[in-house]
Design a protein around this motif. Sequence first.
Motif, short mmCIF file in Angstrom:
data_model
loop_
_atom_site.label_atom_id
_atom_site.label_comp_id
_atom_site.label_asym_id
_atom_site.label_seq_id
_atom_site.Cartn_x
_atom_site.Cartn_y
_atom_site.Cartn_z
N SER A 6 0.96 -1.08 0.02
CA SER A 6 -0.06 -0.02 0.11
C SER A 6 0.96 1.19 -0.03
O SER A 6 2.01 1.27 0.46
N THR A 9 -0.20 7.20 0.97
CA THR A 9 -1.60 7.71 0.75
C THR A 9 -2.70 6.90 1.37
O THR A 9 -3.59 7.06 1.85
N ASP A 10 -2.66 5.47 0.59
CA ASP A 10 -3.57 4.52 1.16
C ASP A 10 -3.63 4.40 2.69
O ASP A 10 -4.65 4.06 3.20
N ARG A 11 -2.41 4.16 3.18
CA ARG A 11 -2.33 4.08 4.92
C ARG A 11 -2.90 5.27 5.11
O ARG A 11 -3.30 4.98 6.44
N HIS A 12 -2.58 6.47 4.77
CA HIS A 12 -2.99 7.55 5.51
C HIS A 12 -4.73 7.53 5.38
O HIS A 12 -5.48 8.00 6.52
N LEU A 13 -5.33 7.35 4.23
CA LEU A 13 -6.47 7.25 4.15
C LEU A 13 -7.27 5.93 5.18
O LEU A 13 -8.11 6.30 5.81
N ALA A 14 -6.70 4.91 5.24
CA ALA A 14 -6.98 3.92 6.03
C ALA A 14 -6.95 4.27 7.53
O ALA A 14 -8.01 4.02 8.31
N ASP A 15 -5.71 5.00 7.83
CA ASP A 15 -5.69 5.50 9.26
C ASP A 15 -6.84 6.52 9.48
O ASP A 15 -7.51 6.65 10.56
N ALA A 16 -7.00 7.53 8.69
CA ALA A 16 -8.21 8.38 8.72
C ALA A 16 -9.30 7.72 9.05
O ALA A 16 -10.32 8.49 9.86
N ALA A 17 -9.99 6.90 8.05
CA ALA A 17 -11.11 6.15 8.35
C ALA A 17 -11.23 5.56 9.39
O ALA A 17 -12.38 5.58 10.17
#
Length: 97
Positions: A6, A9-17
Amino acid sequence: MAEQSSSPTDRHLADAATALARRWVDEAAQARLDPAAQRLAGVLHDPKGLPFTLGFVDGVMRPESTAAAASMLHRVAPLAPDFLPWYLRRLVSDRRA
């Protein structure tokens, strides 16, 4: 089979979600519950709750004829959900000798 890594950006979006979901759960746990909403939820969890509620609203509260309403009340009274407080169940099923 090749593994996909990942992106940041993907990790950041997952963490934010995940953080947003946790915040919603925390806020929901702090919310005050409306007693009427709790009663409705309890009635609808009871197996007899939906038939009782529909029969009571449509057959007892709605008709203009008191005879029709009384007849329907007599039919739906045995379905009074156990979740209702004793005094409400008693009002629905009061049989005067």
